[in-house]
Design an enzyme around this catalytic site. Structure first.
Site, PDB file in Angstrom:
ATOM      1  N   GLY A  63      29.782 -22.446  -6.983  1.00 24.81           N
ATOM      2  CA  GLY A  63      29.377 -23.740  -7.517  1.00 24.81           C
ATOM      3  C   GLY A  63      28.017 -24.131  -6.987  1.00 24.81           C
TER       4      GLY A  63
ATOM      5  N   PHE B  38      22.695 -30.391  -3.064  1.00 25.28           N
ATOM      6  CA  PHE B  38      22.194 -29.920  -1.779  1.00 25.28           C
ATOM      7  C   PHE B  38      22.046 -28.403  -1.731  1.00 25.28           C
ATOM      8  CE2 PHE B  38      24.144 -33.980  -1.049  1.00 25.28           C
ATOM      9  CZ  PHE B  38      23.226 -34.612  -0.247  1.00 25.28           C
ATOM     10  N   GLY B  39      22.686 -27.672  -2.620  1.00 27.89           N
ATOM     11  CA  GLY B  39      22.557 -26.228  -2.590  1.00 27.89           C
ATOM     12  C   GLY B  39      23.684 -25.555  -3.340  1.00 27.89           C
TER      13      GLY B  39
ATOM     14  N   VAL C 295      26.867 -22.589  -3.440  1.00 28.14           N
ATOM     15  CA  VAL C 295      27.909 -22.035  -2.582  1.00 28.14           C
ATOM     16  C   VAL C 295      28.329 -20.683  -3.136  1.00 28.14           C
ATOM     17  CG1 VAL C 295      30.197 -22.392  -1.588  1.00 28.14           C
ATOM     18  CG2 VAL C 295      28.710 -24.353  -2.011  1.00 28.14           C
TER      19      VAL C 295
ATOM     20  N   ASP D 214      30.825 -39.437  -1.189  1.00 27.79           N
ATOM     21  CA  ASP D 214      30.863 -38.646  -2.420  1.00 27.79           C
ATOM     22  C   ASP D 214      32.274 -38.120  -2.669  1.00 27.79           C
ATOM     23  OD1 ASP D 214      29.729 -37.665  -4.722  1.00 27.79           O
ATOM     24  OD2 ASP D 214      28.906 -35.862  -3.807  1.00 27.79           O
TER      25      ASP D 214
END
Length: 641
Positions: free
Chosen positions: A312, A316-317, A319, A452
């Protein structure tokens, strides 16, 4: 020029006039509150980019392309109006008396004058005598009566609090053709424009003109006019500088390049070493520092971050799934042996590797923020941190791998092998997430606000137990603080508490709101926000009509769920989604409701209206109150709707 959102610091490049402001992550072209004391009627405002653009030179016309995301929100019990417009104008000023039908563009004296020198694309929501209808998009040239219009009802446009639209305005200077497009947020740009007009900018606009937005409300017509993002590209016309200036420009450019080159050398080597020392120093000071992995081991484990191993991606980045051989995991297993079983394949362990992809400084801040918080957290319903890696400007966090994907993948059928979660699984998942949030809010040595909470951040292990993860937005609060403020609104639409858009603060109560959205998703099997409709509104309507159990996921037959427990969770989800933050239950109470030690909460049959400022504390540390008249307006609005 690209504004993904708007912060107060953008006032250095955005000029606001009259009733316009920058607030709530947006340009508020007219006042941004529904509280009657803020005098919503008869407003007008402009928000303009502070520097002009040269749009023509001799017979050459500049091309430009712009897109912007807008929300036009009617106010309950009032007729919507008047409208919002994208405008190109000769200066930053707004005409006096430009409220009501004048849209912040002209007034009764100047309307129609060629000296106005403006072009506007209006979104009109109130029918004047000269308008074709009460919901249209139009092109205005020096006058508020549109030269051409398009009926937005023909394409299903509905202006509502949670409905956002993207508008594109393109101008081809060579062809002298202006095209306007509109679509709901997230949908692609249409192939066919809703407006098209041949225009010679030189005949209308000042040579140096300003781009921006204007809008207005009327005496009895109220609405909120907000611009949430804006992208603008304008062609730079050829310069008429002489040869000497050109040579001087080259010489100056060369000198500047040498200086910049020296600065780059320092930045790449000196600054990088300095940043590395800061990060490593922070890591070494962490209590119980997690294991440091070698980059080459993680690169090999993920097959060089192969896209086929990608699990995913978020803000932020990305995975990636990785497989570490036995000799690489002995230390990890030793540290966490007391927790539940690991995912092992042929004497190896599967892990999830989060690779930060945001900009250099911000990415490091996100990396350290997430690491310093989750490093010390120990709870069976939190995703477990295994270690970290920082090398060659690459930042990586290593987590335990959870084989059953995220909760949303199964609820909404997005998984490779989606499973219809049983009622027992769903109840257990809600219980696990509640337990994790209670730990963050009340049981750890500091208050941690996740910021979140959503279904895609809830992972499922091999037995479909919930693990709350993705702490990239989380913040640990000092002992004396109970809310966290940051520029911009963090989180995901549908899960963000309404007060966050106004206060800019996240608190335990805003986490509870996100949890409430997840509870309703799990019970109903529907997303919190779909086609710009809120799930909570639908469930609240069913509750008011006495049919709340009709909200239960239709994939669960009536004999496959406990009606009493379903009603308990739905009522709790509504209570957590209450528009007034201080009316939401705390996580300790929520855990008791789920464990059946206390009954379900009392919920008003009609969803209360949200107003700002709030009556009572907005966040846990805010005790500001509305006046008695404001409290009465809240109650009356609720009863009438």
């Amino acid at each position: 020029m690209n504004y993904r959102s708007f912060q107060r610091s953008d006032s250095s490049t955005i000029t606001t006039k009259n009733d316009a402001s920058i607030a709530g992550g947006a340009l508020q072209i007219t006042r941004d509150t529904r509280n009657p004391s803020f005098n919503l009627p008869n407003q007008s405002g402009r928000a303009m980019f502070s520097k002009p653009f040269r749009l023509w030179k001799d017979d050459t016309l500049a091309s430009f392309s712009t897109s912007f995301l807008v929300n036009i929100s009617p106010v309950r019990n009032f007729t919507p109006g008047e409208g919002l417009a994208f405008v190109i104008a000769p200066d930053l000023q707004i005409p006096t008396g430009s409220h009501r039908q004048w849209l912040g563009l002209t007034n009764s004296t100047t309307d129609g004058s060629s000296s106005n020198r403006f072009i506007a694309v209006e979104l009109d929501t109130f029918k004047q005598d000269f308008d074709p209808n009460d919901k249209h998009i139009g092109l205005n040239i020096n006058i508020v009566k549109s030269n051409i219009t398009y009926n937005l009802s023909d394409i299903g446009v509905e202006f509502a609090p949670w409905t956002y639209y993207t508008i594109w305005v393109d101008y081809n200077g060579n062809a002298m053709m202006l095209d306007v497009y509109i679509a709901q947020e997230g949908k692609p740009k249409p192939k066919i424009p809703v407006l098209r007009r041949s225009i010679n900018l030189k005949e209308i606009l000042a040579q140096d003109s300003y781009f921006g937005f204007s809008g207005s409300t009327g005496a009895s017509t109220h609405q909120l006019n907000s611009v949430f993002s804006w992208n603008l590209m304008v062609e730079i016309l050829p310069s008429d500088e002489n040869g000497l200036k050109f040579v001087l420009l080259i010489v100056i450019s060369i000198v500047a390049m040498v200086i910049i080159g020296l600065m780059v050398v320092y930045y790449l080597y000196g600054k990088k070493a300095e940043d590395d020392l800061i990060i490593l120093g922070t890591l070494k000071r962490l209590p119980g520092t997690p294991r440091e992995f070698r980059f080459k081991d993680l690169k090999k484990a993920t097959n060089n971050f192969d896209m086929r191993n990608k699990l995913g991606e978020g803000g932020f980045g990305a995975v990636y799934k990785g497989i570490l051989p036995k000799e690489k995991i002995e230390v990890v297993l030793g540290v966490f042996r007391r927790y539940d079983k690991r995912v092992l394949t042929n004497e190896s362990m599967e892990v999830a590797v989060k690779k930060f992809t945001r900009g250099n400084i911000k990415g490091k801040d996100d990396f350290l923020s997430e690491l310093t918080i989750i490093n010390r957290l120990r709870h069976r319903n939190l995703v477990r941190l295994e270690g970290w890696c920082h090398t060659n400007e690459t930042l990586l966090l290593v987590y335990e791998y959870l084989p059953n994907d995220s909760l949303d993948q199964h609820l909404f059928g997005r998984a490779v092998r989606p499973v219809i979660l049983t009622w027992s699984d769903r109840y257990n998942i809600i219980s696990g997430v509640a337990s994790a949030l209670h730990y963050l809010h009340a049981e750890w040595d500091k208050v941690v606000v996740h910021r979140d909470v959503k279904a895609s951040n809830i992972m499922l292990d091999s037995d479909y137990n919930a693990r709350l993860g993705d702490f990239g937005l989380a913040r640990a609060l000092e002992n004396s603080a109970t809310s966290y403020a940051e520029q911009g609104v963090a989180g995901t639409r549908g899960y963000i508490a309404p007060e966050c858009f106004h206060s800019g603060k996240a608190s335990r109560r805003s986490d509870v709101y996100g949890f409430g959205a997840v509870v309703l998703e799990v019970v109903c099997g529907k997303p919190a926000l779909e086609n710009y409709n809120l799930l909570v509104d639908w469930v609240w309507t069913l509750y008011r009509e006495g049919h709340i159990l009709q909200a239960v996921d239709e994939r669960l037959a009536t004999d496959h769920y406990v009606a009493e427990d379903a009603e308990r969770l739905l009522m709790m989800g509504l209570a957590c989604s209450h528009p007034w933050p201080y009316e939401r239950p705390e996580m300790e109470t929520i855990v008791q409701i789920i464990s059946r030690t206390v009954g379900p909460p009392l919920v008003p049959p009609i969803k209360p209206s949200y107003v700002w400022p709030m009556r009572g504390p907005v966040n846990d540390d805010d005790s500001s109150e509305c006046s008695a008249d404001e409290s009465l307006s809240i109650i009356v609005s609720s009863l009438e709707n």
